[in-house]
Design a protein around this motif. Structure first.
Motif, PDB file in Angstrom:
ATOM      1  N   SER A 102       0.854  -1.185   0.000  1.00 34.09           N
ATOM      2  CA  SER A 102       0.000   0.000   0.000  1.00 34.09           C
ATOM      3  C   SER A 102       0.889   1.233   0.000  1.00 34.09           C
ATOM      4  CB  SER A 102      -0.891  -0.052   1.243  1.00 34.09           C
ATOM      5  OG  SER A 102      -1.418   1.212   1.487  1.00 34.09           O
ATOM      6  N   ALA A 103       0.851   1.962  -1.111  1.00 35.72           N
ATOM      7  CA  ALA A 103       1.635   3.200  -1.226  1.00 35.72           C
ATOM      8  C   ALA A 103       0.737   4.234  -1.878  1.00 35.72           C
ATOM      9  CB  ALA A 103       2.863   2.974  -2.096  1.00 35.72           C
ATOM     10  N   TYR A 104       0.788   5.444  -1.429  1.00 38.63           N
ATOM     11  CA  TYR A 104      -0.046   6.451  -2.086  1.00 38.63           C
ATOM     12  C   TYR A 104       0.628   7.814  -2.094  1.00 38.63           C
ATOM     13  CZ  TYR A 104      -1.421   8.058   2.573  1.00 38.63           C
ATOM     14  OH  TYR A 104      -1.394   8.546   3.856  1.00 38.63           O
ATOM     15  N   ARG A 105       0.156   8.642  -3.040  1.00 39.24           N
ATOM     16  CA  ARG A 105       0.687  10.002  -3.156  1.00 39.24           C
ATOM     17  C   ARG A 105      -0.102  10.893  -2.203  1.00 39.24           C
ATOM     18  NH1 ARG A 105       0.885  11.539  -9.552  1.00 39.24           N
ATOM     19  NH2 ARG A 105       2.703  10.319 -10.141  1.00 39.24           N
ATOM     20  N   LYS A 106       0.581  11.557  -1.271  1.00 42.79           N
ATOM     21  CA  LYS A 106      -0.081  12.535  -0.406  1.00 42.79           C
ATOM     22  C   LYS A 106       0.246  13.900  -0.992  1.00 42.79           C
ATOM     23  CE  LYS A 106      -2.116  13.825   3.455  1.00 42.79           C
ATOM     24  NZ  LYS A 106      -3.543  13.645   3.575  1.00 42.79           N
ATOM     25  N   HIS A 107      -0.770  14.551  -1.581  1.00 38.52           N
ATOM     26  CA  HIS A 107      -0.524  15.821  -2.266  1.00 38.52           C
ATOM     27  C   HIS A 107      -0.430  16.975  -1.273  1.00 38.52           C
ATOM     28  CE1 HIS A 107      -0.824  14.473  -6.448  1.00 38.52           C
ATOM     29  NE2 HIS A 107      -1.636  13.548  -5.956  1.00 38.52           N
ATOM     30  N   ASN A 108       0.540  17.853  -1.502  1.00 41.86           N
ATOM     31  CA  ASN A 108       0.726  19.038  -0.668  1.00 41.86           C
ATOM     32  C   ASN A 108       0.026  20.229  -1.326  1.00 41.86           C
ATOM     33  OD1 ASN A 108       2.516  17.526   1.019  1.00 41.86           O
ATOM     34  ND2 ASN A 108       4.084  17.756  -0.565  1.00 41.86           N
ATOM     35  N   PRO A 109      -0.293  21.266  -0.539  1.00 42.81           N
ATOM     36  CA  PRO A 109      -1.003  22.433  -1.110  1.00 42.81           C
ATOM     37  C   PRO A 109      -0.267  23.060  -2.292  1.00 42.81           C
ATOM     38  CG  PRO A 109      -0.918  22.584   1.286  1.00 42.81           C
ATOM     39  CD  PRO A 109      -0.081  21.400   0.905  1.00 42.81           C
ATOM     40  N   ASP A 110       1.073  22.964  -2.333  1.00 46.28           N
ATOM     41  CA  ASP A 110       1.820  23.591  -3.436  1.00 46.28           C
ATOM     42  C   ASP A 110       1.852  22.720  -4.699  1.00 46.28           C
ATOM     43  OD1 ASP A 110       3.480  21.513  -2.800  1.00 46.28           O
ATOM     44  OD2 ASP A 110       5.250  22.730  -2.359  1.00 46.28           O
ATOM     45  N   GLY A 111       1.124  21.594  -4.683  1.00 51.55           N
ATOM     46  CA  GLY A 111       1.061  20.757  -5.884  1.00 51.55           C
ATOM     47  C   GLY A 111       2.063  19.607  -5.860  1.00 51.55           C
ATOM     48  N   SER A 112       3.071  19.712  -4.981  1.00 50.67           N
ATOM     49  CA  SER A 112       4.033  18.602  -4.886  1.00 50.67           C
ATOM     50  C   SER A 112       3.377  17.447  -4.131  1.00 50.67           C
ATOM     51  CB  SER A 112       5.293  19.068  -4.156  1.00 50.67           C
ATOM     52  OG  SER A 112       4.960  19.380  -2.818  1.00 50.67           O
ATOM     53  N   PHE A 113       4.029  16.310  -4.110  1.00 52.83           N
ATOM     54  CA  PHE A 113       3.466  15.197  -3.342  1.00 52.83           C
ATOM     55  C   PHE A 113       4.572  14.349  -2.738  1.00 52.83           C
ATOM     56  CE2 PHE A 113       3.841  13.753  -7.761  1.00 52.83           C
ATOM     57  CZ  PHE A 113       4.521  12.558  -7.630  1.00 52.83           C
ATOM     58  N   ASP A 114       4.197  13.674  -1.636  1.00 58.80           N
ATOM     59  CA  ASP A 114       5.123  12.727  -1.003  1.00 58.80           C
ATOM     60  C   ASP A 114       4.517  11.343  -1.134  1.00 58.80           C
ATOM     61  OD1 ASP A 114       6.753  14.860   0.098  1.00 58.80           O
ATOM     62  OD2 ASP A 114       5.059  15.217   1.459  1.00 58.80           O
ATOM     63  N   ILE A 115       5.395  10.349  -1.182  1.00 54.81           N
ATOM     64  CA  ILE A 115       4.908   8.977  -1.257  1.00 54.81           C
ATOM     65  C   ILE A 115       4.839   8.402   0.158  1.00 54.81           C
ATOM     66  CG2 ILE A 115       5.298   6.663  -2.233  1.00 54.81           C
ATOM     67  CD1 ILE A 115       4.917   8.792  -4.399  1.00 54.81           C
ATOM     68  N   HIS A 116       3.655   7.932   0.531  1.00 52.72           N
ATOM     69  CA  HIS A 116       3.500   7.311   1.846  1.00 52.72           C
ATOM     70  C   HIS A 116       3.355   5.803   1.685  1.00 52.72           C
ATOM     71  CE1 HIS A 116       2.676  10.840   4.581  1.00 52.72           C
ATOM     72  NE2 HIS A 116       2.824  11.387   3.387  1.00 52.72           N
ATOM     73  N   MET A 117       4.132   5.059   2.441  1.00 52.09           N
ATOM     74  CA  MET A 117       4.033   3.602   2.428  1.00 52.09           C
ATOM     75  C   MET A 117       3.306   3.212   3.710  1.00 52.09           C
ATOM     76  SD  MET A 117       6.009   3.117  -0.222  1.00 52.09           S
ATOM     77  CE  MET A 117       5.965   1.343  -0.175  1.00 52.09           C
ATOM     78  N   GLU A 118       2.343   2.302   3.591  1.00 55.22           N
ATOM     79  CA  GLU A 118       1.584   1.975   4.783  1.00 55.22           C
ATOM     80  C   GLU A 118       1.665   0.525   5.201  1.00 55.22           C
ATOM     81  OE1 GLU A 118      -2.425   3.301   4.357  1.00 55.22           O
ATOM     82  OE2 GLU A 118      -1.945   5.063   5.569  1.00 55.22           O
ATOM     83  N   THR A 193       3.486  16.175 -16.160  1.00 50.21           N
ATOM     84  CA  THR A 193       3.087  17.478 -15.624  1.00 50.21           C
ATOM     85  C   THR A 193       3.778  17.714 -14.279  1.00 50.21           C
ATOM     86  OG1 THR A 193       1.240  16.641 -14.325  1.00 50.21           O
ATOM     87  CG2 THR A 193       0.778  17.200 -16.633  1.00 50.21           C
ATOM     88  N   ALA A 194       3.659  18.964 -13.774  1.00 48.88           N
ATOM     89  CA  ALA A 194       4.259  19.284 -12.472  1.00 48.88           C
ATOM     90  C   ALA A 194       3.618  18.438 -11.382  1.00 48.88           C
ATOM     91  CB  ALA A 194       4.064  20.767 -12.185  1.00 48.88           C
ATOM     92  N   LYS A 195       2.369  18.002 -11.601  1.00 48.56           N
ATOM     93  CA  LYS A 195       1.702  17.174 -10.591  1.00 48.56           C
ATOM     94  C   LYS A 195       1.985  15.685 -10.769  1.00 48.56           C
ATOM     95  CE  LYS A 195      -1.937  20.124  -8.956  1.00 48.56           C
ATOM     96  NZ  LYS A 195      -3.365  20.320  -8.737  1.00 48.56           N
ATOM     97  N   GLY A 196       2.868  15.376 -11.714  1.00 52.34           N
ATOM     98  CA  GLY A 196       3.270  13.974 -11.862  1.00 52.34           C
ATOM     99  C   GLY A 196       2.342  13.140 -12.718  1.00 52.34           C
ATOM    100  N   TYR A 197       1.557  13.783 -13.605  1.00 53.01           N
ATOM    101  CA  TYR A 197       0.731  13.008 -14.535  1.00 53.01           C
ATOM    102  C   TYR A 197       1.419  12.903 -15.894  1.00 53.01           C
ATOM    103  CZ  TYR A 197      -3.074  12.598 -11.296  1.00 53.01           C
ATOM    104  OH  TYR A 197      -3.823  12.241 -10.203  1.00 53.01           O
ATOM    105  N   ILE A 198       1.315  11.718 -16.486  1.00 50.78           N
ATOM    106  CA  ILE A 198       1.955  11.486 -17.786  1.00 50.78           C
ATOM    107  C   ILE A 198       1.121  12.141 -18.890  1.00 50.78           C
ATOM    108  CG2 ILE A 198       2.668   9.693 -19.421  1.00 50.78           C
ATOM    109  CD1 ILE A 198       3.049   7.803 -17.039  1.00 50.78           C
ATOM    110  N   VAL A 199       1.824  12.763 -19.877  1.00 49.70           N
ATOM    111  CA  VAL A 199       1.176  13.431 -21.011  1.00 49.70           C
ATOM    112  C   VAL A 199       1.678  12.814 -22.316  1.00 49.70           C
ATOM    113  CG1 VAL A 199       0.801  15.646 -22.178  1.00 49.70           C
ATOM    114  CG2 VAL A 199       1.078  15.594 -19.692  1.00 49.70           C
TER     115      VAL A 199
END
Ligand code: URA
Length: 216
Positions: A102-118, A193-199
Motif C-alpha cells: 500500500s503506497a499512495y501520493r499525499k498531495h501538498n497544497p503547493d502541488g508537490s506530493f510525497d509517497i506514503h508507504m503503509e 506534468t508538475a503534478k506527476g501526470y503522464i502526457v
C-alpha cells in the motif's frame, strides 16, 4: 532494459489506445479488462525468459517429457491502481505467490506530493523472480519506494516491472535505482506534468479503474 511492446504492432497497441480514449474510458470494466489483457500478454512474454525444467507427465496413453517452470515467481503490486494488471499476470502465473503493497501520493497544497508507504503483505522473496505491476510509471518514485520495501524482505533474484504506460523520466529513475530490472511497457510517453501526470498518458489509472477517491 526496457521492452516497449508498442514498437511492434500487436493487439497491445489497440488496448493501449482504448485505455487512453476518453470515450472508451467511460466503461470502467473495459478499462480494467484492457489493463488485464496487456498484463496477460506481458506475463506470457516474461515467461519466455524464465528457467524451465523437464518433467515426466503421465497421460492416459503414456509418458510425455514436458517443460515446466522451474520456479514460481512472486507477483507484487501496489494498491490500488495495480490490481487489474496484477490479476492479468496472475491469470497466467496461476500458482504464483503474491505480495501487496500500500503506497499512495499525499498531495501538498503547493502541488508537490510525497509517497506514503503503509502496509505490505509479502511471501518469502529471497532468491525469487519478482514481477511487479504498476500501470503508470510517471516519476517512478512510488515504484522505487515499493521495490525497496520489498527488497528489505530478501534479495530478489530477478526483477520484472509490468506497466501500461511509462514516462521517459520515470524509466530513467527506475533504471538508475535497479539497473538489472526489465521494464515491460505497453507504450512510452515523454512528458510529465508538475503534478506527476503522464502526457498524453491516460489520466488517473486508479480512478478510471475503480472510481474517484475522496483523498487527495
Ligand atoms: N498515475 C496515474 O494514474 N496516471 C499518471 O499519469 C501518473 C501516475
Amino acid at each position: 532494459m526496457v521492452v516497449n511492446l508498442s514498437e511492434q504492432h500487436s493487439l497491445i497497441s489497440n488496448w493501449v489506445s482504448e485505455l487512453r480514449d476518453t470515450e472508451v474510458q467511460q466503461d470502467r470494466m473495459r478499462f480494467r479488462s484492457n489493463l488485464e489483457r496487456i498484463a496477460e500478454v506481458i506475463g506470457y512474454e516474461i515467461s519466455k525468459t524464465m528457467p524451465w525444467e523437464e518433467k515426466e507427465i503421465t497421460t492416459p496413453l503414456g509418458i510425455s517429457k514436458c517443460r515446466v517452470l522451474a520456479q514460481q515467481p512472486v507477483l507484487a503490486t501496489i494498491l490500488r491502481a495495480g490490481l487489474a494488471m496484477h490479476s492479468g499476470v496472475l491469470k497466467y502465473f496461476d500458482r504464483a505467490d503474491n505480495a501487496f503493497i500500500s503506497a499512495y501520493r499525499k498531495h501538498n497544497p503547493d502541488g508537490s506530493f510525497d509517497i506514503h508507504m503503509e502496509y505490505m503483505s509479502c511471501p518469502e522473496i529471497e532468491n525469487r523472480i519478482v514481477i511487479i505491476s504498476d500501470p503508470m510509471i510517471a516519476t517512478g518514485s512510488s515504484l522505487v519506494k515499493s521495490i525497496e520495501f520489498l527488497k528489505a524482505e530478501g534479495a530478489i533474484k530477478e526483477l520484472h516491472i509490468v506497466c501500461a504506460i511509462a514516462c521517459t523520466v520515470g524509466i530513467e529513475y527506475v533504471t538508475r535505482a535497479f539497473p538489472k530490472a526489465t521494464i515491460w511497457c505497453g507504450d512510452v510517453d515523454d512528458e510529465i506534468t508538475a503534478k506527476g501526470y503522464i502526457v498524453p498518458g491516460l489520466g488517473d489509472a486508479g480512478d478510471l479503474a475503480f472510481g474517484a477517491k475522496l483523498q487527495g
